[in-house]
Design a protein around this motif. Sequence first.
Motif, PDB file in Angstrom:
ATOM      1  N   GLY A 146       0.859  -1.058   0.012  1.00 54.71           N
ATOM      2  CA  GLY A 146      -0.154   0.059   0.056  1.00 54.71           C
ATOM      3  C   GLY A 146       0.946   1.157  -0.047  1.00 54.71           C
ATOM      4  N   GLY A 147       0.208   2.327  -0.185  1.00 55.16           N
ATOM      5  CA  GLY A 147       1.137   3.446  -0.328  1.00 55.16           C
ATOM      6  C   GLY A 147       1.329   3.638  -1.679  1.00 55.16           C
ATOM      7  N   ILE A 148       1.831   4.973  -1.990  1.00 54.34           N
ATOM      8  CA  ILE A 148       1.997   5.481  -3.487  1.00 54.34           C
ATOM      9  C   ILE A 148       3.661   5.463  -3.612  1.00 54.34           C
ATOM     10  N   VAL A 149       4.212   6.072  -2.760  1.00 50.54           N
ATOM     11  CA  VAL A 149       5.636   6.292  -3.250  1.00 50.54           C
ATOM     12  C   VAL A 149       6.509   5.582  -1.910  1.00 50.54           C
ATOM     13  N   SER A 150       7.893   4.925  -2.608  1.00 51.73           N
ATOM     14  CA  SER A 150       8.720   4.331  -1.381  1.00 51.73           C
ATOM     15  C   SER A 150       9.370   5.522  -0.662  1.00 51.73           C
ATOM     16  N   ILE A 151       9.932   4.780   0.369  1.00 52.64           N
ATOM     17  CA  ILE A 151      10.792   6.032   1.132  1.00 52.64           C
ATOM     18  C   ILE A 151      11.793   6.763   0.802  1.00 52.64           C
ATOM     19  N   ALA A 152      12.432   6.072  -0.014  1.00 49.55           N
ATOM     20  CA  ALA A 152      13.635   6.171  -0.707  1.00 49.55           C
ATOM     21  C   ALA A 152      13.109   7.404  -1.815  1.00 49.55           C
ATOM     22  N   ALA A 153      12.436   7.110  -2.493  1.00 47.99           N
ATOM     23  CA  ALA A 153      11.847   7.875  -3.532  1.00 47.99           C
ATOM     24  C   ALA A 153      11.481   9.122  -2.931  1.00 47.99           C
ATOM     25  N   LEU A 191      13.039  15.246  -9.147  1.00 49.99           N
ATOM     26  CA  LEU A 191      11.480  14.987  -9.013  1.00 49.99           C
ATOM     27  C   LEU A 191      10.925  13.920 -10.255  1.00 49.99           C
ATOM     28  N   ILE A 192      11.410  14.226 -11.450  1.00 46.83           N
ATOM     29  CA  ILE A 192      10.657  13.564 -12.426  1.00 46.83           C
ATOM     30  C   ILE A 192      11.345  12.039 -12.303  1.00 46.83           C
ATOM     31  N   GLN A 193      12.603  11.803 -12.093  1.00 45.14           N
ATOM     32  CA  GLN A 193      12.856  10.549 -11.856  1.00 45.14           C
ATOM     33  C   GLN A 193      12.282   9.821 -10.821  1.00 45.14           C
ATOM     34  N   GLN A 194      12.064  10.172  -9.584  1.00 44.14           N
ATOM     35  CA  GLN A 194      11.335   9.629  -8.530  1.00 44.14           C
ATOM     36  C   GLN A 194       9.781   9.491  -9.093  1.00 44.14           C
ATOM     37  N   VAL A 195       9.067  10.355  -9.644  1.00 46.64           N
ATOM     38  CA  VAL A 195       7.997  10.145  -9.901  1.00 46.64           C
ATOM     39  C   VAL A 195       7.836   8.703 -11.050  1.00 46.64           C
ATOM     40  N   GLN A 196       8.646   9.032 -12.055  1.00 43.88           N
ATOM     41  CA  GLN A 196       9.016   7.695 -12.835  1.00 43.88           C
ATOM     42  C   GLN A 196       9.066   6.457 -11.959  1.00 43.88           C
ATOM     43  N   GLN A 197      10.031   6.389 -11.049  1.00 45.16           N
ATOM     44  CA  GLN A 197      10.242   5.292 -10.184  1.00 45.16           C
ATOM     45  C   GLN A 197       8.998   4.769  -9.283  1.00 45.16           C
ATOM     46  N   SER A 198       8.223   6.045  -9.023  1.00 44.30           N
ATOM     47  CA  SER A 198       6.865   5.498  -8.310  1.00 44.30           C
ATOM     48  C   SER A 198       5.991   4.851  -9.037  1.00 44.30           C
ATOM     49  N   ILE A 199       6.068   5.320 -10.538  1.00 42.99           N
ATOM     50  CA  ILE A 199       4.882   4.671 -11.255  1.00 42.99           C
ATOM     51  C   ILE A 199       5.299   3.293 -11.835  1.00 42.99           C
ATOM     52  N   TRP A 200       6.476   3.371 -12.465  1.00 37.90           N
ATOM     53  CA  TRP A 200       6.953   2.175 -13.025  1.00 37.90           C
ATOM     54  C   TRP A 200       8.260   1.860 -12.177  1.00 37.90           C
ATOM     55  N   SER A 201       8.287   0.897 -11.508  1.00 40.81           N
ATOM     56  CA  SER A 201       9.459   0.564 -10.644  1.00 40.81           C
ATOM     57  C   SER A 201      10.537  -0.380 -11.251  1.00 40.81           C
ATOM     58  N   THR A 202      10.008  -0.845 -12.550  1.00 38.91           N
ATOM     59  CA  THR A 202      10.997  -1.982 -12.851  1.00 38.91           C
ATOM     60  C   THR A 202      11.496  -1.510 -14.303  1.00 38.91           C
ATOM     61  N   GLU A 203      12.469  -2.412 -15.025  1.00 41.29           N
ATOM     62  CA  GLU A 203      12.986  -1.823 -16.149  1.00 41.29           C
ATOM     63  C   GLU A 203      11.980  -2.806 -17.065  1.00 41.29           C
ATOM     64  N   VAL A 204      11.714  -2.037 -18.215  1.00 42.89           N
ATOM     65  CA  VAL A 204      10.703  -2.741 -19.179  1.00 42.89           C
ATOM     66  C   VAL A 204      11.155  -2.771 -20.528  1.00 42.89           C
ATOM     67  N   LEU A 205      10.694  -3.707 -21.341  1.00 41.35           N
ATOM     68  CA  LEU A 205      10.934  -3.840 -22.552  1.00 41.35           C
ATOM     69  C   LEU A 205       9.970  -3.260 -23.759  1.00 41.35           C
ATOM     70  N   LEU A 206      10.442  -2.712 -24.856  1.00 43.81           N
ATOM     71  CA  LEU A 206       9.599  -2.210 -25.790  1.00 43.81           C
ATOM     72  C   LEU A 206       9.200  -3.233 -26.615  1.00 43.81           C
ATOM     73  N   ASP A 207       9.586  -4.602 -26.614  1.00 43.90           N
ATOM     74  CA  ASP A 207       9.132  -5.610 -27.634  1.00 43.90           C
ATOM     75  C   ASP A 207       9.618  -5.452 -28.867  1.00 43.90           C
ATOM     76  N   ASP A 208      10.557  -4.539 -28.975  1.00 35.48           N
ATOM     77  CA  ASP A 208      11.347  -4.660 -30.547  1.00 35.48           C
ATOM     78  C   ASP A 208      10.378  -4.345 -31.628  1.00 35.48           C
ATOM     79  N   PRO A 209       9.500  -3.231 -31.743  1.00 33.57           N
ATOM     80  CA  PRO A 209       8.735  -2.937 -32.564  1.00 33.57           C
ATOM     81  C   PRO A 209       9.430  -2.754 -33.840  1.00 33.57           C
ATOM     82  N   TRP A 210      10.803  -2.577 -33.904  1.00 34.35           N
ATOM     83  CA  TRP A 210      11.406  -2.300 -35.137  1.00 34.35           C
ATOM     84  C   TRP A 210      11.945  -3.749 -35.835  1.00 34.35           C
ATOM     85  N   GLY A 211      11.917  -4.880 -35.086  1.00 27.36           N
ATOM     86  CA  GLY A 211      12.150  -6.098 -35.572  1.00 27.36           C
ATOM     87  C   GLY A 211      13.449  -6.226 -35.297  1.00 27.36           C
TER      88      GLY A 211
END
Lengths: 358, 297
Positions: free
Chosen positions: A312-319, B105-125
């Motif tokens: 739960g929660g939105i952001v991690s502590i570190a973030a 700020l932007i970096q941490q917002v990104q981390q909070s929304i998508w916390s993992t690395e992701v793949l774009l599924d090679d749209p260009w082949g």
Amino acid sequence: MATDDTALRLLPTRFSRVSIGLVVAVGVLVPFVVSGDFWMTVLVSAGIFAMGAVGLNVLTGFTGQVSLGHAFFLGCGAYTAAYLGAARGWPLPLWLLAAGVIGGVIGGIVGPFALRLKGNYLVVVTLGLVFIGIHIFENWDRVTGGTNGTSTSQAELSLGFTDFRSFSIPGKDFSELQGLYYLVWILAGLFVLVSANIVRSRPGRALQAVRDRDVAAEVVGISLPRYKIGAFVISSSMAAMAGAMLGVQQQFVGPTSWNIFLSIQYVAIIIVGGVGMVSGAVLGALFLGPLPEIVEKYSDKLPFLYEVKGEGGIVSIAAFNEMLFGALLIVFLLFEPRGLAALWLRAKARFRTARSTP
Amino acid sequence: MDKFLNLLVAGTALGSIYALVALGFVVVFKSTGTINFAHGGFVLLGAYLTYNYSVTWDLPFIVAMLMAMATMAILAVILERLVLRKLVGQPAFTVIMVTLGLLILIQQVQQSIWSTEVLLDDPWGTDQWELGGVVITQVRFFTVLFAAIVVLGFFLFFRFSAWGVAMRAAAIDQEAALAQGISVARVFAISWAIAGVVAVVAGVMLGADSASVNSTLSFSALRAFPAMILGGLDSPLGAIVGGVVIGVTEVMTTGYIEPNAEWLGQGFHSVMPFVVMIAILVLKPTGLFGSRAVERV
């Protein structure tokens, strides 16, 4: 009361003498009252931040040279503590001094670049320094331990008559953290004294002239190379000594800690505290330095924070902590660019005007 | 010779990514006079937004990228309006530090929304072509192609559109431009929007190049600084040339210098651009195409 020579004196008024005395007394007494490891850790890291921030303030606050390379110099100091202090077993005064000398020498090598460049360019070069620094820390295995890092827990912390790891006076034994607290804040106090003495003397006025109008400064006979490089040497030497203490506090030095975020943290500290004021650097360090640890301790009171994803929660502590730094940096620059120290000046000005109007 | 040509191809592909990132920095620098560190965050967000639209929402890749561009353009304009506009006339130091705050700020917002690395599924082949010993992967081909399209569009816009002319005028002299009825405020907004759009392409290409979209993209984007410095801070053409030169240098370092000089350490190629940058700054601080500030000390 405010005559022209007040700027030349270290402690111009009776009020300032009394308040400095009080601050020092409170500082000395803190470990008698506070014994919990958490608050001691917080105060030790604030002290280390204060050491580094006072150093950065000499460069950025007094001389107006913006550097993002502070993390690199901190790293140099930390590895010096690990290599000379822990691996080679040098005594405390020697490895600490060595850290300062190494930091100063590297600062002196980087300094001339700052002569050719200013503003935007200097920021970019010092940023490059951080990337190059991490590369060196990762690859110079023999000294830095490479990507595995190296330990500093063996570093000597005694000063002949006393050992800061098991510091005691008749009737009271202090814990290791409390000893570290004294050591770190004594050093921070020395740095404050050094930089307060620089700023009120001739070299300090020269530095400020370089900051305000470098062309005009050159015209009145201030040697830009001498003062810009000098500011770099002092600042990076203080940074390296702060880094050495940081390495000792963390007991471990790894290559990735010395990244651009650490540099930004220091810049944030002097901006939030008050750029160009010695007291500002210390205030900023006391306010921002311990913030991450305090947020972490009280995170269960803040429902939007989580420690492990999925709780739960939105952001991690570190973030959240990094966001706080970013947000405070922006908010202070937008609304109070002179920082926390200015709040005091503002209150004083208001008091004066209230008193002078009948 | 084959080795050299292969490295040249790889270097050009990497260089065109750097060129795109540097272009974003230069557009904002040229019109507003500040280095926008938040651009690293734009690159990062651009890549993740494209991922979100194309993989999570399952839209066609081109549509996803266009939507990401629109989102980033709007976001960049909002940031400019809410934060940066308030700093007009402040010293460069203040503005740089604010953009650094935005980057964090932007970096941490990104981390909070998508916390993992992701793949774009090679749209260009994932195919590759071979031309007489030189291997060209589809990713590299499309990287260079996309970069070329963006750069061409950028130059056409700057050269011929009314807003492009207005931006050039404002870059030369803001007051004179104002007197001619050009809204400098809108010029600022447009340059930020362009930076946001270019950042999406750069982010996607950077993600393709490092095989995944992850949180280190914003730092990879900061590696485009040497390209910008080499080209001269305020020259779009310089950003392109600088980008390609730095990209080729980096890849050539991997191919020729690293195997022969192990003492430089692993991954030396990633700091090579900074070494080149420092050398340039010492020898010729205005870069290859930058305009020279007159100052005598």
